[in-house]
Write an enzyme that holds these catalytic residues in place. Structure first.
Site, mmCIF file in Angstrom:
data_model
loop_
_atom_site.group_PDB
_atom_site.id
_atom_site.type_symbol
_atom_site.label_atom_id
_atom_site.label_comp_id
_atom_site.label_asym_id
_atom_site.label_seq_id
_atom_site.Cartn_x
_atom_site.Cartn_y
_atom_site.Cartn_z
ATOM 1 C CB CYS A 114 -9.751 1.598 -7.703
ATOM 2 S SG CYS A 114 -8.455 0.555 -7.042
ATOM 3 C CG HIS A 255 -10.681 4.382 -4.425
ATOM 4 N ND1 HIS A 255 -10.973 3.156 -3.871
ATOM 5 C CD2 HIS A 255 -9.448 4.253 -5.000
ATOM 6 C CE1 HIS A 255 -9.970 2.323 -4.112
ATOM 7 N NE2 HIS A 255 -9.040 2.964 -4.776
ATOM 8 C CG ASN A 285 -7.020 0.461 -2.478
ATOM 9 O OD1 ASN A 285 -8.130 0.083 -2.847
ATOM 10 N ND2 ASN A 285 -6.172 1.074 -3.292
HETATM 11 N N1 ACO Z 1 7.356 0.657 5.080
HETATM 12 C C1 ACO Z 1 8.415 1.425 5.310
HETATM 13 N N2 ACO Z 1 9.018 2.153 4.371
HETATM 14 C C2 ACO Z 1 8.498 2.125 3.142
HETATM 15 C C3 ACO Z 1 7.385 1.335 2.826
HETATM 16 C C4 ACO Z 1 6.802 0.587 3.856
HETATM 17 N N3 ACO Z 1 5.722 -0.193 3.659
HETATM 18 N N4 ACO Z 1 7.076 1.504 1.519
HETATM 19 C C5 ACO Z 1 7.984 2.371 1.028
HETATM 20 N N5 ACO Z 1 8.846 2.740 2.004
HETATM 21 C C6 ACO Z 1 9.973 3.651 1.906
HETATM 22 C C7 ACO Z 1 10.496 3.794 0.498
HETATM 23 O O1 ACO Z 1 11.401 2.755 0.218
HETATM 24 C C8 ACO Z 1 11.149 5.152 0.550
HETATM 25 O O2 ACO Z 1 12.408 5.003 1.169
HETATM 26 P P1 ACO Z 1 13.695 5.838 0.608
HETATM 27 O O3 ACO Z 1 13.311 7.269 0.785
HETATM 28 O O4 ACO Z 1 14.793 5.354 1.476
HETATM 29 O O5 ACO Z 1 13.793 5.447 -0.835
HETATM 30 C C9 ACO Z 1 10.261 5.936 1.508
HETATM 31 O O6 ACO Z 1 9.528 4.954 2.261
HETATM 32 C C10 ACO Z 1 9.275 6.852 0.825
HETATM 33 O O7 ACO Z 1 8.647 6.128 -0.237
HETATM 34 P P2 ACO Z 1 7.581 6.806 -1.157
HETATM 35 O O8 ACO Z 1 7.154 5.816 -2.202
HETATM 36 O O9 ACO Z 1 8.060 8.141 -1.621
HETATM 37 O O10 ACO Z 1 6.394 6.995 -0.126
HETATM 38 P P3 ACO Z 1 5.071 7.797 -0.315
HETATM 39 O O11 ACO Z 1 4.943 8.818 0.731
HETATM 40 O O12 ACO Z 1 4.869 8.206 -1.746
HETATM 41 O O13 ACO Z 1 3.977 6.684 -0.005
HETATM 42 C C11 ACO Z 1 2.429 5.248 -1.125
HETATM 43 C C12 ACO Z 1 3.885 5.514 -0.806
HETATM 44 C C13 ACO Z 1 1.683 5.047 0.183
HETATM 45 C C14 ACO Z 1 2.324 3.997 -1.970
HETATM 46 C C15 ACO Z 1 1.830 6.477 -1.855
HETATM 47 O O14 ACO Z 1 2.674 6.843 -2.916
HETATM 48 C C16 ACO Z 1 0.458 6.217 -2.401
HETATM 49 O O15 ACO Z 1 -0.490 6.043 -1.667
HETATM 50 N N6 ACO Z 1 0.314 6.282 -3.722
HETATM 51 C C17 ACO Z 1 -0.996 6.144 -4.337
HETATM 52 C C18 ACO Z 1 -1.445 4.723 -4.285
HETATM 53 C C19 ACO Z 1 -2.858 4.641 -4.763
HETATM 54 O O16 ACO Z 1 -3.638 5.545 -4.557
HETATM 55 N N7 ACO Z 1 -3.255 3.593 -5.435
HETATM 56 C C20 ACO Z 1 -4.638 3.629 -5.866
HETATM 57 C C21 ACO Z 1 -4.968 2.794 -6.869
HETATM 58 S S1 ACO Z 1 -4.909 1.173 -6.279
HETATM 59 C C22 ACO Z 1 -5.814 0.277 -7.403
HETATM 60 O O17 ACO Z 1 -6.294 0.793 -8.380
HETATM 61 C C23 ACO Z 1 -5.906 -1.181 -7.123
#
Ligand code: ACO
Length: 330
Positions: A114, A255, A285
């Site tokens: 990205c 971003h 995103n």
């Molecule tokens: N809907 C419902 N529940 C979900 C979903 C969903 N879509 N996705 C995950 N969960 C659940 C998980 O299974 C987990 O459940 P559990 O506790 O029973 O195991 C719970 O929600 C929490 O999951 P986490 O992964 O800890 O959630 P988090 O708060 O970290 O959010 C996210 C996840 C949004 C992906 C976050 O980690 C994030 O934004 N990370 C950075 C991503 C990013 O910035 N990428 C940029 C680069 S992209 C590129 O370069 C193309």
């Protein structure tokens, strides 16, 4: 006098079709409440199946050229940042050239997750400062939905499609233009965000398709931890290279990957929300396109003025991170 790359034009393209959180609730086990509270995203735009990255890029480029008062034949070079090229080769840059004009123009793709748009801007700026090229088109275009696994709820809710393009023009230095850039890449994070198959490491096979390894895979928690450190570092180091401080930054265009990551940077710098552009709620995103799309919206809202210090800042697969510091104005 030194030559500097000035933003002469900006154009964007976003596909019409909208995929809402409610639509996603029908596809994967998720909820609007979870998506909004964890990411800030409400909806995203998605390209039609036959609409490629280069088609979106060309549409944004036509608008950027019009904004600059130029035609495609005026371009001396095309830098296309993308992670979802139409094909691994030939380049998307060459495909865009062909869609814009029958005149050959040198062009190259840049792939830096990205952060690719930030890399592309710095590379174009260096080409211009070398004196060899005057008008350089820098594109950020991605069709992330083409590598999104709609059976994986942890990534399916995050991504959308879009394109943006800058026309950078070499001018005698009037203090306007790209003042400095800060770029980083650290391959120790190679597995955090990856499209595992289809390259020389894991060529396409029936097994890779069955294992869904041609889709984007992400360790969300680790990527999040990296991002909340990388964004402020990129902003501070970019400004430092320009001889400026955070207090000099008029507008931050980060971003758009997760609202919580942007909020962490806002809190860290104690920024008034009016100094930060946020539109992730409507686009999700879109990788290398988030920054031009957000900046264009800010322009349309009258939030960007001549002389403003505008900081573009991104992080992504690689891992990569970086910033461009621009004094706005033509
Ligand atoms: N809907 C419902 N529940 C979900 C979903 C969903 N879509 N996705 C995950 N969960 C659940 C998980 O299974 C987990 O459940 P559990 O506790 O029973 O195991 C719970 O929600 C929490 O999951 P986490 O992964 O800890 O959630 P988090 O708060 O970290 O959010 C996210 C996840 C949004 C992906 C976050 O980690 C994030 O934004 N990370 C950075 C991503 C990013 O910035 N990428 C940029 C680069 S992209 C590129 O370069 C193309």
């Amino acid at each position: 006098m030194t030559r500097r790359a000035v933003v002469a034009g900006l154009g964007t393209y976003v596909p019409q079709k909208v995929l809402t959180n409610q639509d996603l609730e029908q596809i994967v086990d998720t909820s609007d409440e979870w998506i909004v509270s964890r990411t800030g995203i409400k909806e995203r735009h998605i390209a039609e199946p036959g609409e490629t990255t280069s088609m979106m890029a060309a549409k944004a480029s036509v608008r950027a050229l019009a904004d600059a008062g130029l035609v495609a034949e005026d371009l001396d070079f095309i830098v296309c940042a993308t992670n979802t090229p139409d094909t691994i080769f030939p380049s998307t840059a060459a495909r865009v050239q062909h869609q814009l004009t029958s005149k050959p123009i040198p062009g190259v793709d840049v792939q830096a997750g990205c952060t690719g748009l930030i890399y592309g801007m710095e590379m174009a700026s260096a080409l211009i400062q070398s004196g060899s090229y005057r008008n350089v088109l820098v594109i950020g275009a991605d069709k992330l939905t083409s590598i999104t696994d709609y059976e994986d709820r942890t990534t399916a809710v995050l991504f959308g499609d879009a394109a943006g393009a800058f026309v950078l023009q070499g001018r005698e230095d009037t203090g306007r233009g790209i003042l400095a850039s800060y770029l980083q890449a650290d391959g120790r994070g190679e597995d955090l965000l990856v499209q595992p198959a289809g390259g020389s490491k894991l060529p396409a096979s029936a097994e890779t398709v069955a294992a869904r390894q041609h889709y984007l895979k992400m360790n969300g928690n680790e990527t999040f931890r990296f991002a909340v450190k990388a964004m402020p570092e990129a902003v501070e180091e970019g400004l430092k290279k320009a001889g400026l401080g955070v207090e000099d930054m008029t507008l931050l265009v980060p971003h758009q990957a997760n609202l919580r990551i942007i909020d962490a940077a806002v809190r860290r710098f104690e920024l008034d929300p009016s100094r930060v552009v946020v539109n992730i709620d409507r686009y999700g995103n879109t990788s290398v396109a988030t920054i031009p799309v957000a900046l264009q919206e800010a322009r349309e809202q009258g939030r960007v003025h001549d002389g403003d210090v505008v900081v573009l800042c991104a992080f992504g697969a690689g891992l990569t991170w970086g910033s461009n510091v621009i004094r706005w104005g033509r």
